[in-house]
Design a protein around this motif. Sequence first.
Motif, PDB file in Angstrom:
ATOM      1  N   SER A   1      13.189  -6.666  58.122  1.00 45.86           N
ATOM      2  CA  SER A   1      11.962  -7.197  57.532  1.00 45.86           C
ATOM      3  C   SER A   1      11.222  -8.049  58.562  1.00 45.86           C
ATOM      4  O   SER A   1      11.848  -8.648  59.447  1.00 45.86           O
ATOM      5  CB  SER A   1      12.287  -8.047  56.308  1.00 45.86           C
ATOM      6  OG  SER A   1      12.925  -9.254  56.700  1.00 45.86           O
ATOM      7  N   PRO A   2       9.893  -8.123  58.475  1.00 48.20           N
ATOM      8  CA  PRO A   2       9.134  -8.957  59.414  1.00 48.20           C
ATOM      9  C   PRO A   2       9.604 -10.411  59.424  1.00 48.20           C
ATOM     10  O   PRO A   2       9.657 -11.036  60.491  1.00 48.20           O
ATOM     11  CB  PRO A   2       7.696  -8.836  58.905  1.00 48.20           C
ATOM     12  CG  PRO A   2       7.648  -7.492  58.257  1.00 48.20           C
ATOM     13  CD  PRO A   2       8.991  -7.354  57.588  1.00 48.20           C
ATOM     14  N   LEU A   3       9.962 -10.946  58.258  1.00 45.22           N
ATOM     15  CA  LEU A   3      10.418 -12.335  58.200  1.00 45.22           C
ATOM     16  C   LEU A   3      11.732 -12.501  58.954  1.00 45.22           C
ATOM     17  O   LEU A   3      11.895 -13.452  59.731  1.00 45.22           O
ATOM     18  CB  LEU A   3      10.596 -12.781  56.748  1.00 45.22           C
ATOM     19  CG  LEU A   3      11.128 -14.212  56.555  1.00 45.22           C
ATOM     20  CD1 LEU A   3      10.203 -15.227  57.222  1.00 45.22           C
ATOM     21  CD2 LEU A   3      11.287 -14.529  55.062  1.00 45.22           C
ATOM     22  N   GLU A   4      12.665 -11.590  58.748  1.00 46.12           N
ATOM     23  CA  GLU A   4      13.950 -11.676  59.442  1.00 46.12           C
ATOM     24  C   GLU A   4      13.768 -11.514  60.946  1.00 46.12           C
ATOM     25  O   GLU A   4      14.369 -12.241  61.741  1.00 46.12           O
ATOM     26  CB  GLU A   4      14.910 -10.604  58.916  1.00 46.12           C
ATOM     27  CG  GLU A   4      16.255 -10.546  59.626  1.00 46.12           C
ATOM     28  CD  GLU A   4      17.060 -11.828  59.526  1.00 46.12           C
ATOM     29  OE1 GLU A   4      17.893 -12.079  60.421  1.00 46.12           O
ATOM     30  OE2 GLU A   4      16.858 -12.588  58.553  1.00 46.12           O
ATOM     31  N   ARG A   5      12.916 -10.584  61.341  1.00 51.52           N
ATOM     32  CA  ARG A   5      12.671 -10.392  62.770  1.00 51.52           C
ATOM     33  C   ARG A   5      11.983 -11.612  63.368  1.00 51.52           C
ATOM     34  O   ARG A   5      12.260 -12.003  64.504  1.00 51.52           O
ATOM     35  CB  ARG A   5      11.837  -9.125  62.991  1.00 51.52           C
ATOM     36  CG  ARG A   5      12.627  -7.858  62.688  1.00 51.52           C
ATOM     37  CD  ARG A   5      11.884  -6.598  63.079  1.00 51.52           C
ATOM     38  NE  ARG A   5      10.832  -6.252  62.143  1.00 51.52           N
ATOM     39  CZ  ARG A   5       9.565  -6.084  62.453  1.00 51.52           C
ATOM     40  NH1 ARG A   5       9.148  -6.250  63.699  1.00 51.52           N
ATOM     41  NH2 ARG A   5       8.679  -5.748  61.537  1.00 51.52           N
ATOM     42  N   GLY A   6      11.090 -12.216  62.589  1.00 52.59           N
ATOM     43  CA  GLY A   6      10.427 -13.430  63.049  1.00 52.59           C
ATOM     44  C   GLY A   6      11.410 -14.574  63.231  1.00 52.59           C
ATOM     45  O   GLY A   6      11.323 -15.337  64.200  1.00 52.59           O
ATOM     46  N   LYS A   7      12.366 -14.695  62.314  1.00 56.70           N
ATOM     47  CA  LYS A   7      13.381 -15.747  62.424  1.00 56.70           C
ATOM     48  C   LYS A   7      14.204 -15.575  63.693  1.00 56.70           C
ATOM     49  O   LYS A   7      14.513 -16.547  64.389  1.00 56.70           O
ATOM     50  CB  LYS A   7      14.301 -15.717  61.199  1.00 56.70           C
ATOM     51  CG  LYS A   7      13.664 -16.211  59.915  1.00 56.70           C
ATOM     52  CD  LYS A   7      14.649 -16.101  58.754  1.00 56.70           C
ATOM     53  CE  LYS A   7      14.045 -16.595  57.455  1.00 56.70           C
ATOM     54  NZ  LYS A   7      14.990 -16.431  56.309  1.00 56.70           N
ATOM     55  N   ARG A   8      14.560 -14.337  63.997  1.00 58.69           N
ATOM     56  CA  ARG A   8      15.362 -14.068  65.196  1.00 58.69           C
ATOM     57  C   ARG A   8      14.582 -14.420  66.461  1.00 58.69           C
ATOM     58  O   ARG A   8      15.110 -15.044  67.382  1.00 58.69           O
ATOM     59  CB  ARG A   8      15.772 -12.596  65.227  1.00 58.69           C
ATOM     60  CG  ARG A   8      16.706 -12.181  64.095  1.00 58.69           C
ATOM     61  CD  ARG A   8      16.892 -10.673  64.060  1.00 58.69           C
ATOM     62  NE  ARG A   8      17.701 -10.247  62.932  1.00 58.69           N
ATOM     63  CZ  ARG A   8      17.903  -8.976  62.598  1.00 58.69           C
ATOM     64  NH1 ARG A   8      17.340  -8.007  63.326  1.00 58.69           N
ATOM     65  NH2 ARG A   8      18.652  -8.662  61.558  1.00 58.69           N
ATOM     66  N   ARG A   9      13.321 -14.012  66.508  1.00 61.03           N
ATOM     67  CA  ARG A   9      12.511 -14.288  67.688  1.00 61.03           C
ATOM     68  C   ARG A   9      12.226 -15.787  67.815  1.00 61.03           C
ATOM     69  O   ARG A   9      12.209 -16.334  68.919  1.00 61.03           O
ATOM     70  CB  ARG A   9      11.208 -13.483  67.610  1.00 61.03           C
ATOM     71  CG  ARG A   9      10.332 -13.529  68.862  1.00 61.03           C
ATOM     72  CD  ARG A   9      11.090 -13.179  70.126  1.00 61.03           C
ATOM     73  NE  ARG A   9      11.788 -11.917  70.093  1.00 61.03           N
ATOM     74  CZ  ARG A   9      11.241 -10.742  70.393  1.00 61.03           C
ATOM     75  NH1 ARG A   9       9.977 -10.670  70.736  1.00 61.03           N
ATOM     76  NH2 ARG A   9      11.972  -9.651  70.371  1.00 61.03           N
ATOM     77  N   TYR A  10      12.035 -16.453  66.682  1.00 57.14           N
ATOM     78  CA  TYR A  10      11.800 -17.902  66.681  1.00 57.14           C
ATOM     79  C   TYR A  10      13.019 -18.628  67.248  1.00 57.14           C
ATOM     80  O   TYR A  10      12.884 -19.569  68.044  1.00 57.14           O
ATOM     81  CB  TYR A  10      11.514 -18.370  65.256  1.00 57.14           C
ATOM     82  CG  TYR A  10      11.386 -19.869  65.104  1.00 57.14           C
ATOM     83  CD1 TYR A  10      10.361 -20.579  65.735  1.00 57.14           C
ATOM     84  CD2 TYR A  10      12.291 -20.587  64.312  1.00 57.14           C
ATOM     85  CE1 TYR A  10      10.243 -21.953  65.591  1.00 57.14           C
ATOM     86  CE2 TYR A  10      12.181 -21.958  64.166  1.00 57.14           C
ATOM     87  CZ  TYR A  10      11.157 -22.636  64.803  1.00 57.14           C
ATOM     88  OH  TYR A  10      11.042 -23.997  64.661  1.00 57.14           O
ATOM     89  N   LEU A  11      14.215 -18.180  66.870  1.00 61.76           N
ATOM     90  CA  LEU A  11      15.442 -18.781  67.384  1.00 61.76           C
ATOM     91  C   LEU A  11      15.547 -18.579  68.893  1.00 61.76           C
ATOM     92  O   LEU A  11      15.943 -19.499  69.626  1.00 61.76           O
ATOM     93  CB  LEU A  11      16.655 -18.166  66.687  1.00 61.76           C
ATOM     94  CG  LEU A  11      18.032 -18.698  67.110  1.00 61.76           C
ATOM     95  CD1 LEU A  11      18.125 -20.197  66.860  1.00 61.76           C
ATOM     96  CD2 LEU A  11      19.146 -17.968  66.356  1.00 61.76           C
ATOM     97  N   GLU A  12      15.172 -17.395  69.370  1.00 63.45           N
ATOM     98  CA  GLU A  12      15.179 -17.134  70.812  1.00 63.45           C
ATOM     99  C   GLU A  12      14.238 -18.095  71.530  1.00 63.45           C
ATOM    100  O   GLU A  12      14.565 -18.621  72.598  1.00 63.45           O
ATOM    101  CB  GLU A  12      14.753 -15.690  71.085  1.00 63.45           C
ATOM    102  CG  GLU A  12      15.763 -14.640  70.660  1.00 63.45           C
ATOM    103  CD  GLU A  12      15.238 -13.229  70.878  1.00 63.45           C
ATOM    104  OE1 GLU A  12      14.111 -13.094  71.411  1.00 63.45           O
ATOM    105  OE2 GLU A  12      15.934 -12.272  70.510  1.00 63.45           O
TER     106      GLU A  12
END
Length: 234
Positions: free
Chosen positions: A156-167
């Motif tokens: 999901s876009p939200l999950e992918r956003g969370k991963r990239r935000y953590l990076e």
Amino acid sequence: MTPKTNAKQKRLVVTIDGPSGAGKSTISKILAAQENFTYIDTGAMYRCVALQAKKHHIAMDDEIRLARLCQDIDIHFQWENRVNRVFCNGEEVTEKIRTPEMDMLSSAVSAVPAVRKALVAMQRKMGEGGPVILEGRDAGTVIFPQAEVKVYLDASPLERGKRRYLEHQQSGQASSLEKVVEEINQRDLNDSSRAHSPLSPAADAHRLDTTTMDIPAVVSAITRLIKEAAADED
């Protein structure tokens, strides 16, 4: 990364495609180390072109100058301490190409036909002979449509956003989750709507939604596909 593998796997080509933040890089690196396959990060190559274009003040839609740039660009990878180091024209750019700005610029430059033509040729040459794992957005549809194993990762876009935000947090880059998700959605739109090689799963790709899957589960699923393909090759 120099492969050491058995005869069953020696010519296998594995492609892992998907949108930004789906887990392509993480999964591909683990699999490459685990299976002793050559690892090619096709997205990093577009980032290198974008970085060089910015350095030389070339507009991201200037096809003539970008084509000339691609004729002379030298990109290679060096696997060291489980890190895939990226070198462009003799300079290590591993960190420089992993910024929000390069996220967007690489998306723009990847839409230029001359750039795609040059890099696809380079990627095919890198992957000749196998065994190889390529990650990107058109690895299984354009670069190696005959690949024995094709995987399309999504989340999901939200999950992918969370991963990239953590990076971004881990690398010290200032950003907000809301902004990162917005950028993810814009990148999805850019990549899926471009005229040449749009982001799309291959018809015969194995699709995995990683939204609720942990890394070991994804690795296990793809490892099984590789083993099955290797058995068929035997």
